[in-house]
Write an enzyme that holds these catalytic residues in place. Sequence first.
Site, PDB file in Angstrom:
ATOM      1  N   ARG A  65      -8.804  -5.416 -11.353  1.00 59.53           N
ATOM      2  CA  ARG A  65      -8.559  -4.101 -11.971  1.00 59.53           C
ATOM      3  C   ARG A  65      -7.167  -3.579 -11.638  1.00 59.53           C
ATOM      4  NH1 ARG A  65     -13.735  -3.950 -10.047  1.00 59.53           N
ATOM      5  NH2 ARG A  65     -15.364  -3.729 -11.608  1.00 59.53           N
ATOM      6  N   ILE A  66      -6.851  -3.526 -10.337  1.00 63.41           N
ATOM      7  CA  ILE A  66      -5.570  -2.922  -9.941  1.00 63.41           C
ATOM      8  C   ILE A  66      -4.413  -3.877 -10.234  1.00 63.41           C
ATOM      9  CG2 ILE A  66      -4.242  -1.990  -7.990  1.00 63.41           C
ATOM     10  CD1 ILE A  66      -7.029  -1.117  -6.814  1.00 63.41           C
ATOM     11  N   ASP A  90      -4.911 -16.016  -9.367  1.00 67.01           N
ATOM     12  CA  ASP A  90      -6.263 -15.487  -9.243  1.00 67.01           C
ATOM     13  C   ASP A  90      -7.202 -16.579  -9.729  1.00 67.01           C
ATOM     14  OD1 ASP A  90      -8.796 -14.218  -9.675  1.00 67.01           O
ATOM     15  OD2 ASP A  90      -7.794 -12.268  -9.782  1.00 67.01           O
ATOM     16  N   CYS A 136      -0.642  -2.985  -1.046  1.00 60.84           N
ATOM     17  CA  CYS A 136      -1.396  -1.740  -1.233  1.00 60.84           C
ATOM     18  C   CYS A 136      -2.868  -2.089  -1.397  1.00 60.84           C
ATOM     19  CB  CYS A 136      -0.894  -0.966  -2.451  1.00 60.84           C
ATOM     20  SG  CYS A 136       0.741  -0.265  -2.229  1.00 60.84           S
ATOM     21  N   ARG A 175      -5.286  -4.463   1.235  1.00 60.70           N
ATOM     22  CA  ARG A 175      -5.946  -4.389   2.537  1.00 60.70           C
ATOM     23  C   ARG A 175      -5.079  -5.047   3.601  1.00 60.70           C
ATOM     24  NH1 ARG A 175      -8.366  -0.951   1.170  1.00 60.70           N
ATOM     25  NH2 ARG A 175     -10.573  -0.451   1.257  1.00 60.70           N
ATOM     26  N   GLU A 198      -6.067   0.768  11.521  1.00 65.16           N
ATOM     27  CA  GLU A 198      -5.506   2.051  11.048  1.00 65.16           C
ATOM     28  C   GLU A 198      -6.018   3.188  11.918  1.00 65.16           C
ATOM     29  OE1 GLU A 198      -6.377   2.296   6.833  1.00 65.16           O
ATOM     30  OE2 GLU A 198      -5.106   0.590   6.370  1.00 65.16           O
ATOM     31  N   HIS A 253      -1.980   4.578   4.096  1.00 64.11           N
ATOM     32  CA  HIS A 253      -3.136   4.296   3.231  1.00 64.11           C
ATOM     33  C   HIS A 253      -3.302   5.397   2.171  1.00 64.11           C
ATOM     34  CE1 HIS A 253      -7.198   1.961   3.203  1.00 64.11           C
ATOM     35  NE2 HIS A 253      -6.921   2.416   1.992  1.00 64.11           N
ATOM     36  N   GLY A 290      -2.872   4.850  -1.224  1.00 60.03           N
ATOM     37  CA  GLY A 290      -3.046   4.305  -2.582  1.00 60.03           C
ATOM     38  C   GLY A 290      -3.975   5.128  -3.452  1.00 60.03           C
TER      39      GLY A 290
HETATM   40  P1  NAD Z   1     -11.021  -6.159  -8.142  1.00 66.62           P
HETATM   41  O1  NAD Z   1     -12.290  -6.715  -7.603  1.00 66.62           O
HETATM   42  O2  NAD Z   1     -11.031  -5.526  -9.484  1.00 66.62           O
HETATM   43  O3  NAD Z   1      -9.916  -7.308  -8.159  1.00 66.62           O
HETATM   44  C1  NAD Z   1      -9.745  -8.231  -7.119  1.00 66.62           C
HETATM   45  C2  NAD Z   1      -9.249  -9.526  -7.722  1.00 66.62           C
HETATM   46  O4  NAD Z   1      -9.025 -10.454  -6.655  1.00 66.62           O
HETATM   47  C3  NAD Z   1     -10.257 -10.176  -8.679  1.00 66.62           C
HETATM   48  O5  NAD Z   1      -9.663 -10.430  -9.945  1.00 66.62           O
HETATM   49  C4  NAD Z   1     -10.634 -11.472  -7.997  1.00 66.62           C
HETATM   50  O6  NAD Z   1     -10.844 -12.538  -8.909  1.00 66.62           O
HETATM   51  C5  NAD Z   1      -9.397 -11.711  -7.152  1.00 66.62           C
HETATM   52  N1  NAD Z   1      -9.634 -12.660  -6.077  1.00 66.62           N
HETATM   53  C6  NAD Z   1     -10.790 -12.893  -5.382  1.00 66.62           C
HETATM   54  N2  NAD Z   1     -10.604 -13.905  -4.501  1.00 66.62           N
HETATM   55  C7  NAD Z   1      -9.317 -14.291  -4.646  1.00 66.62           C
HETATM   56  C8  NAD Z   1      -8.533 -15.290  -4.011  1.00 66.62           C
HETATM   57  N3  NAD Z   1      -9.053 -16.098  -3.067  1.00 66.62           N
HETATM   58  N4  NAD Z   1      -7.242 -15.411  -4.381  1.00 66.62           N
HETATM   59  C9  NAD Z   1      -6.715 -14.607  -5.338  1.00 66.62           C
HETATM   60  N5  NAD Z   1      -7.419 -13.661  -5.989  1.00 66.62           N
HETATM   61  C10 NAD Z   1      -8.698 -13.507  -5.640  1.00 66.62           C
HETATM   62  O7  NAD Z   1     -10.485  -5.159  -7.031  1.00 66.62           O
HETATM   63  P2  NAD Z   1      -9.421  -3.988  -7.227  1.00 66.62           P
HETATM   64  O8  NAD Z   1     -10.126  -2.749  -7.579  1.00 66.62           O
HETATM   65  O9  NAD Z   1      -8.312  -4.463  -8.087  1.00 66.62           O
HETATM   66  O10 NAD Z   1      -8.921  -3.809  -5.708  1.00 66.62           O
HETATM   67  C11 NAD Z   1      -7.996  -4.688  -5.141  1.00 66.62           C
HETATM   68  C12 NAD Z   1      -7.758  -4.330  -3.678  1.00 66.62           C
HETATM   69  O11 NAD Z   1      -7.171  -3.042  -3.571  1.00 66.62           O
HETATM   70  C13 NAD Z   1      -9.017  -4.285  -2.804  1.00 66.62           C
HETATM   71  O12 NAD Z   1      -8.713  -4.885  -1.557  1.00 66.62           O
HETATM   72  C14 NAD Z   1      -9.249  -2.793  -2.606  1.00 66.62           C
HETATM   73  O13 NAD Z   1      -9.982  -2.500  -1.446  1.00 66.62           O
HETATM   74  C15 NAD Z   1      -7.822  -2.304  -2.535  1.00 66.62           C
HETATM   75  N6  NAD Z   1      -7.602  -0.883  -2.797  1.00 66.62           N
HETATM   76  C16 NAD Z   1      -6.716  -0.219  -1.991  1.00 66.62           C
HETATM   77  C17 NAD Z   1      -6.433   1.107  -2.246  1.00 66.62           C
HETATM   78  C18 NAD Z   1      -5.483   1.874  -1.347  1.00 66.62           C
HETATM   79  O14 NAD Z   1      -5.737   3.030  -1.092  1.00 66.62           O
HETATM   80  N7  NAD Z   1      -4.409   1.291  -0.896  1.00 66.62           N
HETATM   81  C19 NAD Z   1      -7.045   1.771  -3.313  1.00 66.62           C
HETATM   82  C20 NAD Z   1      -7.943   1.064  -4.120  1.00 66.62           C
HETATM   83  C21 NAD Z   1      -8.217  -0.271  -3.851  1.00 66.62           C
HETATM   84  C1  MLT Z   2     -10.262   1.787  -1.566  1.00 65.55           C
HETATM   85  O1  MLT Z   2     -10.665   0.672  -1.185  1.00 65.55           O
HETATM   86  O2  MLT Z   2     -10.788   2.391  -2.508  1.00 65.55           O
HETATM   87  C2  MLT Z   2      -9.086   2.381  -0.907  1.00 65.55           C
HETATM   88  O3  MLT Z   2      -8.760   1.770   0.264  1.00 65.55           O
HETATM   89  C3  MLT Z   2      -9.023   3.854  -0.887  1.00 65.55           C
HETATM   90  C4  MLT Z   2      -9.841   4.551   0.135  1.00 65.55           C
HETATM   91  O4  MLT Z   2      -9.806   4.195   1.295  1.00 65.55           O
HETATM   92  O5  MLT Z   2     -10.553   5.460  -0.197  1.00 65.55           O
END
Ligand code: NAD
Ligand code: MLT
Length: 308
Positions: free
Chosen positions: A148-149, A168, A227, A229, A258, A276, A278
Amino acid sequence: MKVLVSDSLSEEGVSKLSEHFDVDVSTGLSEDELVEKIGSFDALVIRSGTQVTKRVIDAADNLKIVGRAGVGVDNIDVDAATEKGIIVVNAPEGNMLSAAEHTIAMMMSMARNIPQANASLKAKKWERKNFMGVEVNGKTLGVIGLGRIGAEVAKRAQGLEMSILAYDPFVTEDRAKDMGVELTTVDDIAQRADFITVHTPLIKETRNILDKAQFDMMKSSARVINCARGGIINEEALADAARDGKIAGAAIDVFTSEPPFDCPFLGLDNVIVTPHLGASTEEAQVNVAVSVAEEVISVLNGGSARNT
Ligand code: NAD
Ligand code: MLT
């Protein structure tokens, strides 16, 4: 029924829950305090601050659901919860645009040295020569994790006229083609990209996906972003690479521990950091709080959950 909210949750979520249940908002609890308190609650709502360990699950005699107002469930012992029949839900979509925008903001800030220049001018220095930047136009962005992101980041970077490489294992060639993205390996990204951003979950396959071997392959002008983990990029290897000039810089929002006060790159000028942030927008916090509240209401009223 009783709901414990143990991290700060947007008011919209708390009031939705309060229409149905007795809600206790108690943030900053230690593990011992949470173990002591959890026994009488039917639902627990958290963000990333609360660690839902096996000890917490073992003590949770009435718990039916843990709601994570955000994406990552790596702060929950999901196996222990599942074994006890406790449902774990997250809010997978509510903060994705905020996280993608923060990634782009970090990339641009790093490319133009904005945090360093801001600090310098506020210290009453006029150091234009020290803050020569680079354009992102025409550069290559490597996206590791095109979910998604990652996909939203790729779309926005294409708007900045960047070319996208991605790794991916779960994305098909057809999907990549539709997105205008070239699928390749992590090592190829390490060698060819000017900017590299990670957007995977933190799981054993992705821990240290960028490590010393990959930093050794990178261009000295490469810049990396995390951004997603802490731990997806090896923090020691990143610190060494940034300190030794093997890469030009890094922009990091998330850390293995953290707050990250012992983190090895915190003192490096070419590494910019945010605490953190994001998902820290008004919009995202309302979205995730409402989504999780709806899940808790449904499950505690005998219905099903969407985002398990
Ligand atoms: P998502 O599940 O939509 O996407 C993750 C992607 O990673 C998937 O397309 C999956 O196929 C891929 N993936 C899985 N195993 C893999 C591997 N071995 N190698 C490469 N790709 C692989 O998740 P998302 O919503 O896009 O979130 C992504 C990350 O961002 C997560 O770790 C989430 O916790 C983090 N996040 C951080 C913040 C923040 O505040 N900084 C906010 C939201 C999400
Ligand atoms: C998440 O995984 O959604 C982000 O790290 C944001 C949060 O900690 O709420």
